[in-house]
Design a protein around this motif. Structure first.
Motif, PDB file in Angstrom:
ATOM      1  N   ALA A  68       0.839  -1.200   0.000  1.00 53.73           N
ATOM      2  CA  ALA A  68       0.000   0.000   0.000  1.00 53.73           C
ATOM      3  C   ALA A  68       0.872   1.247   0.000  1.00 53.73           C
ATOM      4  N   VAL A  70       0.244   4.758   1.754  1.00 53.49           N
ATOM      5  CA  VAL A  70      -0.631   5.470   2.685  1.00 53.49           C
ATOM      6  C   VAL A  70      -0.162   6.920   2.779  1.00 53.49           C
ATOM      7  N   TYR A  95      -4.167   4.832  -0.176  1.00 53.53           N
ATOM      8  CA  TYR A  95      -5.071   5.154   0.933  1.00 53.53           C
ATOM      9  C   TYR A  95      -4.794   6.590   1.366  1.00 53.53           C
ATOM     10  N   THR A  97      -6.675  10.441   3.253  1.00 47.51           N
ATOM     11  CA  THR A  97      -7.770  11.116   3.944  1.00 47.51           C
ATOM     12  C   THR A  97      -8.669  11.807   2.918  1.00 47.51           C
ATOM     13  N   LEU A 101      -7.486  12.799  -0.721  1.00 42.19           N
ATOM     14  CA  LEU A 101      -7.981  11.920  -1.782  1.00 42.19           C
ATOM     15  C   LEU A 101      -8.593  12.732  -2.916  1.00 42.19           C
ATOM     16  N   HIS A 120      -8.588   4.323  -1.915  1.00 41.16           N
ATOM     17  CA  HIS A 120      -9.376   4.054  -0.712  1.00 41.16           C
ATOM     18  C   HIS A 120      -9.311   5.266   0.207  1.00 41.16           C
ATOM     19  N   GLU A 121     -10.420   5.523   0.899  1.00 37.82           N
ATOM     20  CA  GLU A 121     -10.450   6.610   1.869  1.00 37.82           C
ATOM     21  C   GLU A 121     -10.049   6.081   3.242  1.00 37.82           C
ATOM     22  N   GLU A 122      -9.148   6.806   3.910  1.00 38.67           N
ATOM     23  CA  GLU A 122      -8.708   6.408   5.246  1.00 38.67           C
ATOM     24  C   GLU A 122      -9.143   7.452   6.267  1.00 38.67           C
ATOM     25  N   THR A 126      -9.157   3.884  10.755  1.00 39.86           N
ATOM     26  CA  THR A 126      -8.889   2.861   9.744  1.00 39.86           C
ATOM     27  C   THR A 126      -7.760   1.934  10.201  1.00 39.86           C
ATOM     28  N   LEU A 128      -5.460  -1.166   8.474  1.00 45.94           N
ATOM     29  CA  LEU A 128      -5.117  -1.933   7.281  1.00 45.94           C
ATOM     30  C   LEU A 128      -4.306  -3.142   7.712  1.00 45.94           C
TER      31      LEU A 128
END
Length: 559
Positions: A68, A70, A95, A97, A101, A120-122, A126, A128
């Motif tokens: 990922a 992040v 991923y 915020t 995003l 993906h929204e974190e 969250t 992972l």
């Protein structure tokens, strides 16, 4: 470079000994977590370069291990490189915020890769989970909404990356305060290594709250009677929000200029961060017909970017807005390192045009988004790391930060001032430097092309400083004769009409160089002759002028 099976490795692909280009990786066995992927703005000597990104070759080589990317927050020095990374490794899931995003989506759409990217929204809650690594988050504050610290949990403890942070206890825009409890919880559970923001390591006090600047800006804006031009980062919704609220309170209409500012405001409205009453925002035509005391222009260009809206307004090249005597321009930002000269030039240009300019901390129109020394020490006390790695800062900032960490209880031999690409490995036995991975600069020019080489940048510097000399000659290599020329043309080196003697001497010098090279061998090689012209003429011109222009031989060979 070899990472042992029982080791956790940490490496910065960018972000050390520099401001910008933040990109940090945690690796354990066959899993890699990437934290942020930013750009750096170029220094003035990087001619024609828009920004600098990291060398992703290590990640490309290990692409199957990447689980990922992040993201801590949405500033350019943390997300600007994402499209370039995904063009190389499109399968990486990202991923981020909500606000970050939204900004990332805009970038990916510009690059034509939005539909092929896994996004993906974190949030702060969250979690992972991967086979061997787990990623959690904790809330911080910065100069942009939705900022999180990142914790990568490994079998040896958590590797914690603070992102850019300060401890703002009175944040604006209904943003929550930092989550000290979660930071302390990480510390109690066991933090293996802390990667902490070093930007303000040399600043002795706490950083002022964003709310303090909001009050100051509001007071300044309400006291202005003419038209206001408000310049800040498009991503700094806190300042944008303050400007909009002040416009509402003073009965001003707002016009927005600059694509990134338009996108930032729209993202803020869509996410519910900006409260914009209907009719407040108007187009250029309406703002030009609005009385000055009722008009505010919100624009990009606070860093002196030549193509941004504010620079075009100052230079008189903006299609819709002209600078008017009595305008007040507010710079609600500080120059990024490398932009100081451009910003000063822009301020001078605006003042020459009759504008009143308000800028800098002295007017309380800006506060840093980065914590000072007391906040940095508090982060160490909360997380209680076994090892400390200062990141996001120039070398001297990293050194000071290690001293702060030592004062806060981290042993001296457990603090590391690393450089980009240096791999630090941890195990039960301790720590070790396990070598280097590629982590040089990659240049992106004005066309958006990545990997403009160092040679190209060097050539641009030579051209800008010493100019160009073109040598034209027609030769017959077979019979070893110079049929025409050599002619010498100067562009940016000397003014030819006033340098006749120098040009004549250079022509004679080049003629002898060509003849000498042709007489040396039975069959002269064009490449050898060209090289000889470049090397010998360069020395000749330097002896006469103390300058070394770029030399471009154009040899026409008669067949």
């Amino acid at each position: 470079m070899r990472i042992k099976n029982n080791e956790v490795a940490v490496v910065a692909i960018g972000g050390l000994h520099e401001i910008g280009k933040n990109m940090y990786c945690v690796q354990y066995q066959d899993e890699i977590i990437i934290m942020d992927c930013g750009i750096k703005f170029p220094e003035d000597d990087l001619l024609g370069i828009n920004y600098v990104i990291s060398d992703y070759s290590y990640l490309i080589k290990n692409r199957k291990k990447i689980k990922a990317l992040v993201v801590s927050h949405g500033h350019e020095d943390h997300i600007g490189g994402i499209p370039f990374l995904l063009e190389k490794i499109p399968e990486i899931p990202v991923y981020a915020t909500p606000f970050a995003l939204a900004l990332i989506k805009g970038k990916l759409e510009e690059h034509g890769i939005l539909r092929t990217t896994e996004l993906h929204e974190e949030h702060e809650d969250t979690v992972l989970k991967f086979k061997k690594l787990t990623v959690t988050f904790f809330r911080t504050t910065h100069s942009i909404p939705d900022t999180l610290g990142i914790a990568v949990h490994t079998p040896l403890g958590a590797v914690v990356f603070t992102g850019d942070f300060k401890f703002d206890l009175t944040p604006v825009m209904n943003q929550p305060a930092p989550d000290f409890q979660r930071m302390a919880k990480l510390g109690n559970e066991g933090v293996l290594a802390l990667l902490s923001d070093s930007t303000n390591a040399e600043v002795s006090q706490f950083t002022k709250s964003e709310r303090f600047v909001a009050h100051s800006l509001h007071d300044i804006i309400t006291g202005i009677h003419g038209r206001i031009i408000f310049a800040t980062f498009a991503s700094n919704l806190y300042r944008v929000s303050t400007a909009i609220e002040a416009a509402i309170d003073t009965g001003r209409k707002v016009a927005i200029f600059g694509r990134s500012m338009e996108n930032g405001v729209q993202n803020g409205i869509d996410l519910g961060y900006l409260n914009v009453p209907e009719g407040l925002i108007v187009d250029a035509n309406e703002i030009n017909h609005t009385p000055a005391e009722q008009a505010m222009i919100l624009c990009t260009g606070s860093q002196g970017e030549p193509l941004a809206a504010l620079s075009r307004i100052a230079n008189g090249t903006h299609r819709q807005i002209s600078l008017q005597p009595g305008d007040t321009v507010i710079f609600s930002s500080n120059p990024i390192p490398g932009n100081t000269l451009s910003v000063n030039h822009l301020i001078n240009k605006l003042m020459e045009g009759g504008a009143n300019v308000i800028h800098g901390r002295i007017n309380n129109v800006h506060t840093s988004g980065h914590g000072g020394q007391e906040e940095l020490k508090m982060m160490v006390r909360l997380t209680k790391p076994k090892y400390m790695i200062p990141v996001h800062g120039e070398y001297r900032m990293q050194v000071v930060h290690t001293e702060l960490a030592q004062a806060a209880g981290v042993p001296e031999d457990h603090t590391f001032v690393l450089e980009n690409g240096e791999v630090l490995c941890f195990s039960q036995e301790g720590s070790r430097i396990a070598g280097h991975v590629p982590a040089g600069d990659v240049y992106v020019d004005t066309s958006g092309t990545a990997d403009v080489g160092n040679v190209v940048v060097h050539d641009r510097q030579v051209l800008s400083e010493d100019g160009l000399v073109v040598v034209v000659a027609t030769v017959d290599y077979k019979h070893k004769r110079v049929l025409a020329g050599p002619d010498v043309l100067s562009r940016g080196f000397v003014y030819m009409r006033e340098s006749t003697e120098l040009i004549n001497q250079a022509q004679k010098h080049i003629y002898h160089i060509i003849k000498s090279e042709m007489d040396k061998v039975e069959t002269p090689k064009d490449s050898v002759v060209r090289k000889a012209i470049i090397e010998n003429l360069a020395d000749f011109l330097y002896s006469k002028t103390k300058r070394r222009p770029m030399i471009l031989p154009m040899i026409v060979e008669k067949k």
